[in-house]
Design a protein around this motif. Structure first.
Motif, mmCIF file in Angstrom:
data_model
loop_
_atom_site.group_PDB
_atom_site.id
_atom_site.type_symbol
_atom_site.label_atom_id
_atom_site.label_comp_id
_atom_site.label_asym_id
_atom_site.label_seq_id
_atom_site.Cartn_x
_atom_site.Cartn_y
_atom_site.Cartn_z
ATOM 1 N N THR B 86 0.847 -1.191 0.000
ATOM 2 C CA THR B 86 0.000 0.000 0.000
ATOM 3 C C THR B 86 0.880 1.236 0.000
ATOM 4 N N ALA B 87 0.754 2.045 -1.049
ATOM 5 C CA ALA B 87 1.645 3.190 -1.237
ATOM 6 C C ALA B 87 1.223 3.926 -2.496
ATOM 7 N N GLU B 88 1.950 5.004 -2.777
ATOM 8 C CA GLU B 88 1.765 5.709 -4.037
ATOM 9 C C GLU B 88 2.959 5.390 -4.927
ATOM 10 N N TYR B 89 2.682 5.167 -6.200
ATOM 11 C CA TYR B 89 3.713 4.750 -7.143
ATOM 12 C C TYR B 89 3.829 5.791 -8.256
ATOM 13 N N PHE B 90 5.062 6.175 -8.520
ATOM 14 C CA PHE B 90 5.321 7.193 -9.526
ATOM 15 C C PHE B 90 6.241 6.647 -10.604
ATOM 16 N N CYS B 91 5.852 6.899 -11.845
ATOM 17 C CA CYS B 91 6.709 6.618 -12.982
ATOM 18 C C CYS B 91 7.429 7.917 -13.353
ATOM 19 N N ALA B 92 8.677 7.806 -13.793
ATOM 20 C CA ALA B 92 9.438 8.998 -14.157
ATOM 21 C C ALA B 92 10.313 8.704 -15.368
ATOM 22 N N VAL B 93 10.594 9.748 -16.134
ATOM 23 C CA VAL B 93 11.442 9.630 -17.313
ATOM 24 C C VAL B 93 12.439 10.773 -17.323
ATOM 25 N N SER B 94 13.637 10.479 -17.793
ATOM 26 C CA SER B 94 14.601 11.544 -18.076
ATOM 27 C C SER B 94 15.193 11.264 -19.441
ATOM 28 N N SER B 95 15.573 12.316 -20.136
ATOM 29 C CA SER B 95 16.085 12.146 -21.491
ATOM 30 C C SER B 95 16.876 13.379 -21.881
ATOM 31 N N SER B 96 17.552 13.270 -23.011
ATOM 32 C CA SER B 96 18.283 14.422 -23.517
ATOM 33 C C SER B 96 17.320 15.539 -23.898
ATOM 34 N N GLY B 97 16.091 15.180 -24.272
ATOM 35 C CA GLY B 97 15.089 16.183 -24.632
ATOM 36 C C GLY B 97 14.635 17.015 -23.458
ATOM 37 N N GLY B 98 14.879 16.507 -22.256
ATOM 38 C CA GLY B 98 14.504 17.239 -21.049
ATOM 39 C C GLY B 98 15.697 17.584 -20.202
ATOM 40 N N SER B 99 16.862 17.675 -20.809
ATOM 41 C CA SER B 99 18.111 18.006 -20.112
ATOM 42 C C SER B 99 18.418 17.013 -18.997
ATOM 43 N N TYR B 100 17.882 15.803 -19.147
ATOM 44 C CA TYR B 100 18.077 14.743 -18.156
ATOM 45 C C TYR B 100 17.474 15.065 -16.801
ATOM 46 N N ILE B 101 16.540 16.007 -16.769
ATOM 47 C CA ILE B 101 15.808 16.310 -15.542
ATOM 48 C C ILE B 101 14.631 15.345 -15.463
ATOM 49 N N PRO B 102 14.449 14.657 -14.338
ATOM 50 C CA PRO B 102 13.344 13.695 -14.253
ATOM 51 C C PRO B 102 11.979 14.378 -14.295
ATOM 52 N N THR B 103 11.097 13.841 -15.122
ATOM 53 C CA THR B 103 9.703 14.269 -15.162
ATOM 54 C C THR B 103 8.858 13.130 -14.614
ATOM 55 N N PHE B 104 7.948 13.472 -13.721
ATOM 56 C CA PHE B 104 7.152 12.464 -13.031
ATOM 57 C C PHE B 104 5.722 12.429 -13.536
ATOM 58 N N GLY B 105 5.131 11.245 -13.487
ATOM 59 C CA GLY B 105 3.702 11.117 -13.698
ATOM 60 C C GLY B 105 2.952 11.563 -12.464
ATOM 61 N N ARG B 106 1.620 11.555 -12.562
ATOM 62 C CA ARG B 106 0.804 12.058 -11.449
ATOM 63 C C ARG B 106 0.675 11.060 -10.321
ATOM 64 N N GLY B 107 1.127 9.849 -10.536
ATOM 65 C CA GLY B 107 1.112 8.864 -9.464
ATOM 66 C C GLY B 107 -0.121 7.977 -9.477
ATOM 67 N N THR B 108 0.055 6.799 -8.907
ATOM 68 C CA THR B 108 -1.043 5.849 -8.721
ATOM 69 C C THR B 108 -1.091 5.455 -7.262
ATOM 70 N N SER B 109 -2.252 5.666 -6.667
ATOM 71 C CA SER B 109 -2.434 5.271 -5.278
ATOM 72 C C SER B 109 -2.902 3.833 -5.224
ATOM 73 N N LEU B 110 -2.127 2.973 -4.592
ATOM 74 C CA LEU B 110 -2.463 1.553 -4.468
ATOM 75 C C LEU B 110 -2.854 1.249 -3.033
ATOM 76 N N ILE B 111 -4.015 0.673 -2.872
ATOM 77 C CA ILE B 111 -4.462 0.189 -1.562
ATOM 78 C C ILE B 111 -4.625 -1.316 -1.664
ATOM 79 N N VAL B 112 -3.974 -2.034 -0.766
ATOM 80 C CA VAL B 112 -4.079 -3.490 -0.726
ATOM 81 C C VAL B 112 -4.789 -3.885 0.558
ATOM 82 N N HIS B 113 -5.908 -4.556 0.394
ATOM 83 C CA HIS B 113 -6.673 -5.024 1.547
ATOM 84 C C HIS B 113 -6.168 -6.388 1.998
ATOM 85 N N PRO B 114 -6.020 -6.554 3.314
ATOM 86 C CA PRO B 114 -5.547 -7.856 3.816
ATOM 87 C C PRO B 114 -6.598 -8.951 3.638
#
Lengths: 115, 114
Positions: B86-114
């Motif tokens: 259970t957590a928030e998960y973020f995908c990120a990309v860096s590239s020469s097109g972005g000066s190698y600065i990481p750009t993040f997605g808006r995130g996915t909130s995952l809830i796992v029920h026991p």
């Protein structure tokens, strides 16, 4: 090895007050970043630096200023805080002098509330 | 310019279910790809990364991701989730097109029920 350290961890400001957030890294990284995290918005880049003495604007720079006088430190300033700046602020760093690719390493965050 | 899109904003699963979180990026050149996890009240920690080589990347805690260049995707998978995922998960990309600065997605909130 401390990694990336942010101070303070929590702060409450009144509208119009100023403050500085400090970020320090001990990994000899060239790049440093300031992001803000807001619900549903992910992490948005405020300002960044690709080396000592350099800074550049990110996606949401308005109302913030930065300085990188020493390689290990990256300061984020709010000159006149506004409620819209209530957020969690994260500092990160990457890219050692060798140029080897690395991920970004994050600090613990600063939770700022502007009332 | 680079950008990242995460399609699943909220995911709710029961323990032992399989997980797949989608991530697409928009830069056509060479990219570096990352998945980060943020547990409640904590900072972002790296789950796994892709720079080059084998497009199937294995990370910590049983997570893996597959880079499919033709689809501009880097989806995160785990065959059997646990309550502690259970957590928030973020995908990120860096590239020469972005000066190698990481750009993040808006995130996915995952809830796992026991």
């Amino acid at each position: 090895n401390a990694g990336v350290t942010q101070t303070p961890k929590f702060r409450v400001l009144k509208t119009g007050q100023s403050m500085t957030l400090l970020c320090a890294q001990d990994m000899n990284h060239e790049y440093m970043y300031w992001y803000r995290q807001d619900p549903g918005m992910g992490l948005r880049l405020i300002h960044y630096s690709v080396g000592e003495g350099t800074t550049a604007k990110g996606e949401v720079p308005d109302g913030y200023n930065v300085s990188r006088l020493k390689k290990q430190n990256f300061l984020l300033g709010l000159e006149s805080a506004a409620p819209s700046q209530t957020s969690v602020y994260f500092c990160a760093s990457s890219y050692p002098r060798t140029g080897a690719k690395t991920e970004a390493f994050f600090g613990q965050g600063t939770r700022l509330t502007v009332v | 310019a680079q950008s990242v899109s995460q399609h699943n904003h909220h995911v709710i699963l029961s323990e032992a279910a399989s997980l797949e979180l989608g991530c697409n990026y928009s830069y056509g050149g060479t990219v570096n790809l990352f998945w980060y996890v943020q547990y409640p009240g904590q900072h972002l920690q790296l789950l796994l990364k892709y720079f080059s080589g084998d497009p199937l990347v294995k990370g910590i805690k049983g997570f893996e991701a597959e880079f499919i260049k033709s689809k501009f995707s880097f989806n995160l998978r785990k065959p059997s989730v646990q309550w502690s995922d259970t957590a928030e998960y973020f995908c990120a990309v860096s590239s020469s097109g972005g000066s190698y600065i990481p750009t993040f997605g808006r995130g996915t909130s995952l809830i796992v029920h026991p």
